[in-house]
Design a protein around this motif. Structure first.
Motif, PDB file in Angstrom:
ATOM      1  N   TYR A 123      -8.372   4.737 -12.046  1.00  0.00           N
ATOM      2  CA  TYR A 123      -8.561   4.484 -10.383  1.00  0.00           C
ATOM      3  C   TYR A 123      -9.378   3.924  -9.476  1.00  0.00           C
ATOM      4  O   TYR A 123     -10.229   4.526  -9.685  1.00  0.00           O
ATOM      5  CB  TYR A 123      -7.786   5.919  -9.744  1.00  0.00           C
ATOM      6  CG  TYR A 123      -6.322   5.846 -10.407  1.00  0.00           C
ATOM      7  CD1 TYR A 123      -5.521   5.615  -9.223  1.00  0.00           C
ATOM      8  CD2 TYR A 123      -6.111   7.533 -11.030  1.00  0.00           C
ATOM      9  CE1 TYR A 123      -3.758   5.797  -9.736  1.00  0.00           C
ATOM     10  CE2 TYR A 123      -4.531   7.022 -11.418  1.00  0.00           C
ATOM     11  CZ  TYR A 123      -3.332   6.347 -11.072  1.00  0.00           C
ATOM     12  OH  TYR A 123      -2.295   7.148 -11.474  1.00  0.00           O
ATOM     13  N   CYS A 164      -9.225   2.547  -2.290  1.00  0.00           N
ATOM     14  CA  CYS A 164      -8.669   1.351  -1.874  1.00  0.00           C
ATOM     15  C   CYS A 164      -9.825   0.380  -0.836  1.00  0.00           C
ATOM     16  O   CYS A 164      -9.707   1.504  -0.186  1.00  0.00           O
ATOM     17  CB  CYS A 164      -7.260   1.103  -1.266  1.00  0.00           C
ATOM     18  SG  CYS A 164      -6.347   0.141   0.121  1.00  0.00           S
ATOM     19  N   ALA A 176      -6.226   2.341  -6.067  1.00  0.00           N
ATOM     20  CA  ALA A 176      -6.351   1.013  -6.234  1.00  0.00           C
ATOM     21  C   ALA A 176      -6.166   0.875  -7.779  1.00  0.00           C
ATOM     22  O   ALA A 176      -7.199   1.913  -8.234  1.00  0.00           O
ATOM     23  CB  ALA A 176      -7.613   1.047  -6.081  1.00  0.00           C
ATOM     24  N   TRP A 180      -6.940  -5.699  -8.119  1.00  0.00           N
ATOM     25  CA  TRP A 180      -6.802  -4.059  -7.852  1.00  0.00           C
ATOM     26  C   TRP A 180      -5.909  -4.102  -6.742  1.00  0.00           C
ATOM     27  O   TRP A 180      -5.817  -5.068  -6.230  1.00  0.00           O
ATOM     28  CB  TRP A 180      -8.353  -3.253  -7.478  1.00  0.00           C
ATOM     29  CG  TRP A 180      -9.094  -2.843  -8.578  1.00  0.00           C
ATOM     30  CD1 TRP A 180     -10.442  -4.255  -8.698  1.00  0.00           C
ATOM     31  CD2 TRP A 180      -9.718  -2.384  -9.369  1.00  0.00           C
ATOM     32  NE1 TRP A 180     -10.836  -3.839  -9.594  1.00  0.00           N
ATOM     33  CE2 TRP A 180     -10.420  -3.032 -10.434  1.00  0.00           C
ATOM     34  CE3 TRP A 180      -8.943  -0.767  -9.563  1.00  0.00           C
ATOM     35  CZ2 TRP A 180     -10.877  -1.277 -10.950  1.00  0.00           C
ATOM     36  CZ3 TRP A 180      -9.230  -0.256 -10.752  1.00  0.00           C
ATOM     37  CH2 TRP A 180     -10.707  -0.219 -10.839  1.00  0.00           C
ATOM     38  N   ARG A 181      -4.545  -3.176  -7.196  1.00  0.00           N
ATOM     39  CA  ARG A 181      -3.391  -3.212  -6.243  1.00  0.00           C
ATOM     40  C   ARG A 181      -3.592  -1.272  -5.638  1.00  0.00           C
ATOM     41  O   ARG A 181      -3.532  -1.083  -6.927  1.00  0.00           O
ATOM     42  CB  ARG A 181      -2.431  -3.568  -6.968  1.00  0.00           C
ATOM     43  CG  ARG A 181      -1.215  -3.668  -6.127  1.00  0.00           C
ATOM     44  CD  ARG A 181       0.160  -3.645  -6.417  1.00  0.00           C
ATOM     45  NE  ARG A 181       0.102  -5.249  -6.614  1.00  0.00           N
ATOM     46  CZ  ARG A 181       0.510  -6.075  -7.596  1.00  0.00           C
ATOM     47  NH1 ARG A 181       0.178  -5.359  -9.018  1.00  0.00           N
ATOM     48  NH2 ARG A 181       0.075  -7.499  -8.190  1.00  0.00           N
ATOM     49  N   CYS A 182      -4.260  -1.147  -4.736  1.00  0.00           N
ATOM     50  CA  CYS A 182      -3.956   0.024  -4.250  1.00  0.00           C
ATOM     51  C   CYS A 182      -1.767   0.589  -4.305  1.00  0.00           C
ATOM     52  O   CYS A 182      -0.585  -0.220  -4.079  1.00  0.00           O
ATOM     53  CB  CYS A 182      -3.889  -0.218  -2.721  1.00  0.00           C
ATOM     54  SG  CYS A 182      -3.768   1.888  -2.090  1.00  0.00           S
ATOM     55  N   SER A 183      -1.730   1.484  -4.904  1.00  0.00           N
ATOM     56  CA  SER A 183      -0.116   2.174  -5.414  1.00  0.00           C
ATOM     57  C   SER A 183       0.148   2.810  -3.547  1.00  0.00           C
ATOM     58  O   SER A 183       1.405   3.105  -3.519  1.00  0.00           O
ATOM     59  CB  SER A 183      -0.297   3.110  -6.238  1.00  0.00           C
ATOM     60  OG  SER A 183      -1.432   4.177  -6.365  1.00  0.00           O
ATOM     61  N   SER A 184      -0.438   3.296  -3.190  1.00  0.00           N
ATOM     62  CA  SER A 184      -0.332   3.723  -1.787  1.00  0.00           C
ATOM     63  C   SER A 184       0.358   2.966  -0.626  1.00  0.00           C
ATOM     64  O   SER A 184       0.981   3.710   0.020  1.00  0.00           O
ATOM     65  CB  SER A 184      -1.732   4.688  -1.603  1.00  0.00           C
ATOM     66  OG  SER A 184      -1.322   5.553  -0.043  1.00  0.00           O
TER      67      SER A 184
END
Length: 136
Positions: A3, A6, A14, A39-43
């Motif tokens: 992780y 973000c 992310a 990267w993609r933020c899971s939040s």
């Protein structure tokens, strides 16, 4: 899983992604850009591309912008000719300098949206030209 924070919301959520396809759009035209990573933020869902992918995505967007500008130049030229206006008269009609339409049509300058909208209106209603040119 790895992780990172973000860039948008700051949450440490992310996660990396690889080889995904994204769509870039401009003025109703779109293109797919395949094989992007980052990267993609899971939040919050924000996406941040890695450097190589960001360049490829930006280049695809730039290409769409250039295509839209070329289409707009052709449209302005077509309408101006349809109306029987010289470049100088078209510039006078829109309040531009004497070389404005020459520069628009060569791609050296971008017309204001109001100029494009006026010519699109005149394309549909050429009879309005008499009202506009009567005051020039």
């Amino acid at each position: 899983m790895r992780y990172q924070a973000c860039a948008d919301c700051g949450a440490p959520a992310a996660v990396p992604f690889k080889g995904e396809t994204f769509r870039v759009s401009h003025k109703g035209v779109s293109a797919e850009v395949k094989g992007l990573s980052g990267w993609r933020c899971s939040s919050c869902g924000e996406t941040e591309f890695d450097q190589r992918s960001a360049k490829r995505y930006a280049a695809a967007g730039d290409k769409l912008v250039l295509q839209a500008r070329a289409a707009e130049r052709s449209e302005i030229r077509r309408i101006r000719r349809k109306l029987g206006l010289s470049q100088a008269m078209a510039a006078k009609l829109t309040g531009g300098g004497h070389n404005a339409f020459s520069r628009y049509e060569r791609g050296e300058a971008t017309p204001l949206p109001a100029v494009v909208n006026l010519f699109r209106l005149l394309d549909r209603h050429p009879d309005l030209l008499k009202e506009l040119t009567g005051s020039l």
